[in-house]
Enzyme design. Sequence first.
Site, mmCIF file in Angstrom:
data_model
loop_
_atom_site.group_PDB
_atom_site.id
_atom_site.type_symbol
_atom_site.label_atom_id
_atom_site.label_comp_id
_atom_site.label_asym_id
_atom_site.label_seq_id
_atom_site.Cartn_x
_atom_site.Cartn_y
_atom_site.Cartn_z
ATOM 1 N N HIS A 186 34.197 54.647 39.648
ATOM 2 C CA HIS A 186 34.187 53.685 38.536
ATOM 3 C C HIS A 186 34.631 54.344 37.228
ATOM 4 C CE1 HIS A 186 31.684 50.072 36.834
ATOM 5 N NE2 HIS A 186 32.912 50.110 36.342
ATOM 6 N N GLY A 189 49.347 33.223 39.784
ATOM 7 C CA GLY A 189 48.065 33.912 39.588
ATOM 8 C C GLY A 189 47.503 33.634 38.198
ATOM 9 N N PRO A 194 25.641 40.219 38.906
ATOM 10 C CA PRO A 194 25.632 41.598 39.377
ATOM 11 C C PRO A 194 26.283 42.566 38.392
ATOM 12 C CG PRO A 194 27.379 40.366 40.478
ATOM 13 C CD PRO A 194 26.705 39.405 39.547
ATOM 14 N N VAL A 195 25.529 43.569 37.946
ATOM 15 C CA VAL A 195 26.052 44.576 37.019
ATOM 16 C C VAL A 195 26.070 45.917 37.759
ATOM 17 C CG1 VAL A 195 25.616 45.778 34.844
ATOM 18 C CG2 VAL A 195 25.163 43.320 35.030
ATOM 19 N N GLY A 248 49.982 35.257 35.287
ATOM 20 C CA GLY A 248 51.310 34.682 35.491
ATOM 21 C C GLY A 248 51.349 33.205 35.146
ATOM 22 N N THR A 252 49.062 47.941 33.742
ATOM 23 C CA THR A 252 47.671 47.932 33.300
ATOM 24 C C THR A 252 47.277 49.255 32.643
ATOM 25 O OG1 THR A 252 45.416 48.019 34.191
ATOM 26 C CG2 THR A 252 47.147 48.519 35.727
ATOM 27 N N ASP A 253 46.300 49.193 31.756
ATOM 28 C CA ASP A 253 45.777 50.427 31.153
ATOM 29 C C ASP A 253 45.081 51.307 32.196
ATOM 30 O OD1 ASP A 253 43.495 48.849 31.549
ATOM 31 O OD2 ASP A 253 42.722 49.071 29.506
ATOM 32 N N GLU A 254 44.767 50.707 33.373
ATOM 33 C CA GLU A 254 44.023 51.475 34.381
ATOM 34 C C GLU A 254 44.843 52.637 34.940
ATOM 35 O OE1 GLU A 254 41.544 49.212 37.017
ATOM 36 O OE2 GLU A 254 41.448 47.537 35.615
ATOM 37 N N LYS A 297 49.521 50.607 41.080
ATOM 38 C CA LYS A 297 50.211 50.137 39.868
ATOM 39 C C LYS A 297 50.978 51.298 39.225
ATOM 40 C CE LYS A 297 50.183 46.668 38.149
ATOM 41 N NZ LYS A 297 51.104 45.512 38.362
ATOM 42 N N TYR A 317 43.892 50.594 43.566
ATOM 43 C CA TYR A 317 44.610 49.602 42.751
ATOM 44 C C TYR A 317 45.411 50.296 41.656
ATOM 45 C CZ TYR A 317 45.341 46.444 38.796
ATOM 46 O OH TYR A 317 45.896 45.769 37.737
HETATM 47 P P1 NAD Z 1 46.101 37.734 40.201
HETATM 48 O O1 NAD Z 1 45.520 38.455 41.367
HETATM 49 O O2 NAD Z 1 45.356 36.607 39.587
HETATM 50 O O3 NAD Z 1 47.538 37.151 40.588
HETATM 51 C C1 NAD Z 1 48.467 37.873 41.351
HETATM 52 C C2 NAD Z 1 49.530 36.874 41.821
HETATM 53 O O4 NAD Z 1 50.511 37.606 42.581
HETATM 54 C C3 NAD Z 1 48.991 35.775 42.731
HETATM 55 O O5 NAD Z 1 49.567 34.531 42.377
HETATM 56 C C4 NAD Z 1 49.467 36.199 44.127
HETATM 57 O O6 NAD Z 1 49.643 35.108 45.004
HETATM 58 C C5 NAD Z 1 50.762 36.889 43.790
HETATM 59 N N1 NAD Z 1 51.171 37.863 44.808
HETATM 60 C C6 NAD Z 1 50.403 38.813 45.388
HETATM 61 N N2 NAD Z 1 51.129 39.514 46.284
HETATM 62 C C7 NAD Z 1 52.391 38.992 46.243
HETATM 63 C C8 NAD Z 1 53.587 39.305 46.918
HETATM 64 N N3 NAD Z 1 53.638 40.285 47.806
HETATM 65 N N4 NAD Z 1 54.688 38.584 46.630
HETATM 66 C C9 NAD Z 1 54.642 37.561 45.727
HETATM 67 N N5 NAD Z 1 53.531 37.217 45.069
HETATM 68 C C10 NAD Z 1 52.416 37.935 45.315
HETATM 69 O O7 NAD Z 1 46.403 38.865 39.138
HETATM 70 P P2 NAD Z 1 46.432 38.800 37.545
HETATM 71 O O8 NAD Z 1 45.094 39.160 37.038
HETATM 72 O O9 NAD Z 1 47.077 37.557 37.100
HETATM 73 O O10 NAD Z 1 47.387 40.022 37.239
HETATM 74 C C11 NAD Z 1 48.788 39.844 37.119
HETATM 75 C C12 NAD Z 1 49.436 41.181 36.812
HETATM 76 O O11 NAD Z 1 48.902 41.708 35.603
HETATM 77 C C13 NAD Z 1 49.189 42.232 37.888
HETATM 78 O O12 NAD Z 1 50.357 42.963 38.051
HETATM 79 C C14 NAD Z 1 48.093 43.099 37.292
HETATM 80 O O13 NAD Z 1 48.178 44.425 37.765
HETATM 81 C C15 NAD Z 1 48.413 43.020 35.806
HETATM 82 N N6 NAD Z 1 47.273 43.200 34.889
HETATM 83 C C16 NAD Z 1 46.131 42.458 35.078
HETATM 84 C C17 NAD Z 1 45.075 42.610 34.172
HETATM 85 C C18 NAD Z 1 43.812 41.795 34.301
HETATM 86 O O14 NAD Z 1 42.849 42.038 33.555
HETATM 87 N N7 NAD Z 1 43.748 40.807 35.193
HETATM 88 C C19 NAD Z 1 45.196 43.507 33.109
HETATM 89 C C20 NAD Z 1 46.381 44.233 32.961
HETATM 90 C C21 NAD Z 1 47.411 44.065 33.856
HETATM 91 P P1 TYD Z 2 36.653 43.809 36.829
HETATM 92 O O1 TYD Z 2 36.569 42.456 36.249
HETATM 93 O O2 TYD Z 2 36.650 43.961 38.315
HETATM 94 O O3 TYD Z 2 37.928 44.519 36.171
HETATM 95 P P2 TYD Z 2 38.388 46.088 36.251
HETATM 96 O O4 TYD Z 2 37.660 46.756 37.339
HETATM 97 O O5 TYD Z 2 39.844 45.949 36.532
HETATM 98 O O6 TYD Z 2 38.077 46.659 34.901
HETATM 99 O O7 TYD Z 2 35.456 44.663 36.262
HETATM 100 C C1 TYD Z 2 35.235 44.796 34.863
HETATM 101 C C2 TYD Z 2 34.055 45.722 34.694
HETATM 102 O O8 TYD Z 2 32.882 45.062 35.185
HETATM 103 C C3 TYD Z 2 34.167 47.011 35.486
HETATM 104 O O9 TYD Z 2 33.577 48.068 34.745
HETATM 105 C C4 TYD Z 2 33.363 46.743 36.735
HETATM 106 C C5 TYD Z 2 32.280 45.814 36.239
HETATM 107 N N1 TYD Z 2 31.775 44.818 37.226
HETATM 108 C C6 TYD Z 2 30.400 44.643 37.403
HETATM 109 O O10 TYD Z 2 29.584 45.312 36.751
HETATM 110 N N2 TYD Z 2 29.974 43.718 38.297
HETATM 111 C C7 TYD Z 2 30.830 42.968 39.040
HETATM 112 O O11 TYD Z 2 30.376 42.161 39.888
HETATM 113 C C8 TYD Z 2 32.235 43.129 38.844
HETATM 114 C C9 TYD Z 2 33.229 42.331 39.636
HETATM 115 C C10 TYD Z 2 32.667 44.076 37.919
#
Ligand code: NAD
Ligand code: TYD
Length: 334
Positions: A272, A10, A201-202, A13, A122-124, A150, A146
């Site tokens: 939200h 992902g 889109p916002v 990762g 995640t901070d969420e 988590k 989500y």
């Molecule tokens: P992503 O969606 O890009 O990647 C997730 C990966 O997990 C993918 O490669 C997918 O194929 C794999 N996956 C999904 N289900 C699976 C399963 N059942 N078994 C094995 N593999 C599986 O997500 P990301 O943005 O890279 O996030 C990675 C981690 O970091 C997540 O746990 C997410 O909660 C956490 N995180 C993400 C953010 C962010 O801003 N993206 C911030 C804080 C924490």
């Molecule tokens: P997102 O990238 O989905 O991350 P998260 O919801 O995990 O914070 O969204 C970031 C912020 O942007 C969130 O406040 C939702 C907003 N957002 C939009 O305004 N438009 C969009 O199309 C998307 C995907 C997110």
Amino acid sequence: MKLLVTGGAGFIGSNFVSYVLANTDDEVVVLDKLTYAGRRENLAAHEGDPRFSFIHGAIEDRETVDRAIAGCDAIVNFAAESHVDRSIDEPDAFIQTDIFGTQVLLEASRAVDLPRYLQISTDEVYGSIDEGTFTEESPIDPSSPYSASKAGGDLLVQAYHRTYGTPALITRASNNYGPFHYPEKLIPLCILNAFAGDKLPVYGDGMQVRNWLYVEDHCSGIYTALTRGEVGEVYNIGGPDECPNIDVVKRIVELTGCDESLIEFVTDRPGHDVRYSLSSEKIRGLGWQAQTSFDEGLERTVQWYRDNEAWWSPIRSGDYLEYYKRQYGHALNT
Ligand code: NAD
Ligand code: TYD
């Protein structure tokens, strides 16, 4: 060390795998289900590297996990369903992977007395904060399916540590951005829409605030926690800058040179969270520091998407377009 990196195909990762192979002598085994968000192409640079191997499978499949974990010193668990909007539409897969899958990994770790388990969170899980900053002591108060899934994973990690002595710890990061980010999330979606002259889109009034963290800074924070953190502890990893969504999108308009009239305010996301803000004081105590300002990181990210059309162009078709239509309906017809 030999690391089992689950979800390593992902966004974060795959960046972490590159970070480890470039900066350490560790070996990496990736276990990934290759959902819509997981892509072998994200790991293409490492194919053929003797320190890298890949197993296709799900973390909730105990047999596959037992095979993958053999000979490993640690699990770093990135595997998750990760998009809030998809969790609102179809929460089931989030529970299956983020909660049940985590429990399978913890059981498998316990069976082999794995020396270390790091849960990427995640901070969420803290919910929304109007003023001030979340610390590791802040209560868990998730808003979306989500973030609830988590939080469930985090609580299992804590329970395994307290009950079975599993040497596990958790990192909780703020919103990431950077290379290989799947274009359903705000920043890559708006960059690619801007390139194509599509609407940006916002949600709602765009005044929601996120604490942006460049993905490479997240990876160095994860490695710091993995090697220097204490088991049983949580470490927040926050970005250096907070920014309202509308300002993020306006900055993307500037960097891509698209027309500001592409910005479109659309129906808000249910539940939200208005603001995330994270204190990173604890992990700074282990010697970690974010290196990349939001301005610099966003400029680099836009350039990466400019240079890597071969990566994103196949994504913006098929299933992605179906998702896009479902999520944004006709609001974004250009
Ligand atoms: P992503 O969606 O890009 O990647 C997730 C990966 O997990 C993918 O490669 C997918 O194929 C794999 N996956 C999904 N289900 C699976 C399963 N059942 N078994 C094995 N593999 C599986 O997500 P990301 O943005 O890279 O996030 C990675 C981690 O970091 C997540 O746990 C997410 O909660 C956490 N995180 C993400 C953010 C962010 O801003 N993206 C911030 C804080 C924490
Ligand atoms: P997102 O990238 O989905 O991350 P998260 O919801 O995990 O914070 O969204 C970031 C912020 O942007 C969130 O406040 C939702 C907003 N957002 C939009 O305004 N438009 C969009 O199309 C998307 C995907 C997110």
